[in-house]
Design an enzyme around this catalytic site. Structure first.
Site, PDB file in Angstrom:
ATOM      1  N   ARG A  49       0.837  -1.212   0.000  1.00 45.92           N
ATOM      2  CA  ARG A  49       0.000   0.000   0.000  1.00 45.92           C
ATOM      3  C   ARG A  49       0.870   1.260   0.000  1.00 45.92           C
ATOM      4  O   ARG A  49       0.567   2.246  -0.686  1.00 45.92           O
ATOM      5  CB  ARG A  49      -0.951   0.009   1.199  1.00 45.92           C
ATOM      6  CG  ARG A  49      -1.948   1.171   1.176  1.00 45.92           C
ATOM      7  CD  ARG A  49      -2.994   1.030   2.239  1.00 45.92           C
ATOM      8  NE  ARG A  49      -2.431   1.188   3.570  1.00 45.92           N
ATOM      9  CZ  ARG A  49      -3.147   1.014   4.697  1.00 45.92           C
ATOM     10  NH1 ARG A  49      -4.413   0.632   4.632  1.00 45.92           N
ATOM     11  NH2 ARG A  49      -2.586   1.192   5.885  1.00 45.92           N
ATOM     12  N   LYS A  81      -2.575   7.056   1.322  1.00 47.82           N
ATOM     13  CA  LYS A  81      -2.305   7.347   2.731  1.00 47.82           C
ATOM     14  C   LYS A  81      -1.211   8.402   2.756  1.00 47.82           C
ATOM     15  O   LYS A  81      -0.033   8.100   2.894  1.00 47.82           O
ATOM     16  CB  LYS A  81      -1.910   6.077   3.469  1.00 47.82           C
ATOM     17  CG  LYS A  81      -2.020   6.206   4.977  1.00 47.82           C
ATOM     18  CD  LYS A  81      -1.817   4.862   5.664  1.00 47.82           C
ATOM     19  CE  LYS A  81      -1.845   5.013   7.164  1.00 47.82           C
ATOM     20  NZ  LYS A  81      -3.163   5.379   7.705  1.00 47.82           N
ATOM     21  N   GLU A 111     -15.938   6.629   6.250  1.00 45.52           N
ATOM     22  CA  GLU A 111     -15.098   5.988   7.260  1.00 45.52           C
ATOM     23  C   GLU A 111     -14.944   6.919   8.459  1.00 45.52           C
ATOM     24  O   GLU A 111     -15.579   7.987   8.479  1.00 45.52           O
ATOM     25  CB  GLU A 111     -13.716   5.648   6.690  1.00 45.52           C
ATOM     26  CG  GLU A 111     -12.937   6.829   6.147  1.00 45.52           C
ATOM     27  CD  GLU A 111     -11.567   6.439   5.622  1.00 45.52           C
ATOM     28  OE1 GLU A 111     -11.106   5.316   5.865  1.00 45.52           O
ATOM     29  OE2 GLU A 111     -10.932   7.285   4.949  1.00 45.52           O
TER      30      GLU A 111
END
Ligand code: PDD
Length: 299
Positions: free
Chosen positions: A54, A153, A186
């Site tokens: 990721r 991220k 989220e």
């Protein structure tokens, strides 16, 4: 001891006090960079490879070159855990654009800064895990994917921070962030699941959610438990009518939400399915990943 912590910084291991970067680092100046939060459980770096994949995807998405192969950096992460002799820890792995002149142009930064911090973390008290968290939906909406994609991220966490601040101002422990269309995305630093009639639901990431490693672990555990999981959009209506709600994240782990916007969820206490998932998660985290301490080394 805290001050004895080793930090990996651009190929060297430095004591915490010596682990410094330039004020001209573009991660500091402009939030230009990516990061990962990873946990170590009994010496096992949980799903480290998935986190590394990721990280490199996030970096590629923002045109940031990491000056190590994935395998090289993965080995540095494991070595930093080992040097710190911590069996249970939280790893902050940071790749910034690097040092450069003032001005946004990423091309002005010659090489990324790579940092690995290994330390302790506690997001929520044990009481909140036992009793359940209160959450509120907040006015701040999730970044839209064509502005700054929540799949990345990145070091840009103001969207998340503002949401968290609004939740705290409302006297709640966590924020639930809606998309610009009013769908649930989220939490400020965790994914969200609802349980209804023994089926788990979680928003598809395209709505504006990080593709969580812990979220994936819930998919895997639910499959083993024979619990269906559906990735489909839902709204506050579905939250208010849910039997259970819980959040997942490396920092948060798995925590029940028992009240949203002042309304009790289900019986207003952590639900049975959430508890089963926590039990299975605890077993998974000590074995699924990369051991930082070979069997022969006793810490
Ligand atoms: N990250 N969504 C956001 C916005 C997050 O920041 C995080 C976790 C998650 C959960 O993803 P994962 O299960 O891969 O950790 C979802 C924080 C920094 C953390 O918990 O480490």
């Amino acid at each position: 001891m805290e001050s004895e912590r080793w930090v990996f910084l651009n190929g060297e291991y430095k004591r915490k006090a010596e682990a410094t970067i330039s004020v001209f680092d573009h991660g500091f100046l402009y939030g230009d960079g990516v990061f990962e939060g990873i946990r170590v459980y009994s010496g096992n770096v949980f799903r480290l490879h998935e986190h590394m994949v990721r990280l490199y995807e996030s970096a590629k998405s923002i045109l940031l070159d990491i000056p190590y192969t994935l395998e090289e950096l993965e080995a540095y992460v494991v070595e930093t855990v080992r040097k710190n002799q911590l069996l249970d820890a939280y790893i902050r792995l940071i790749v910034s654009r690097g040092d450069g002149p003032l001005g946004l142009d990423p091309a002005e930064c010659e090489i990324a800064n790579i940092i690995v911090i290994v330390d302790k973390i506690r997001i929520y008290s044990q009481e909140l895990y036992d009793r359940g968290l209160t959450a509120v939906t907040v006015p701040t909406r999730r970044n839209i994917p064509d502005a700054l994609n929540p799949r990345v991220k990145s070091l840009n966490y103001l969207n998340n921070i503002l949401a968290k601040a609004e939740a705290k101002q409302a006297g709640a422990g966590e924020a639930i962030i809606l998309s610009s269309d009013g769908y649930v995305t989220e939490g400020s630093s965790d994914n969200i699941f609802i349980v209804k009639d023994d089926i788990l639901y979680t928003p598809p990431c395209y709505l504006g959610a990080l593709k969580g490693i812990t979220r994936q672990a819930i998919f895997d555990i639910a499959e083993e438990l024979g619990l269906p999981v559906k990735e489909e959009p839902f709204t506050r209506h579905d939250i208010f009518n849910a039997d259970e709600v819980f959040l997942t994240g490396t920092g948060a782990e798995i925590i029940s939400v028992v009240q949203v916007d002042g309304r009790p969820i289900g019986e207003g206490v952590p639900g049975p399915i959430s508890k089963d998932l926590v039990t299975q998660f605890r077993k998974l985290v000590t074995v699924d990943g990369i051991s930082a301490f070979p069997a022969e080394v006793k810490v």
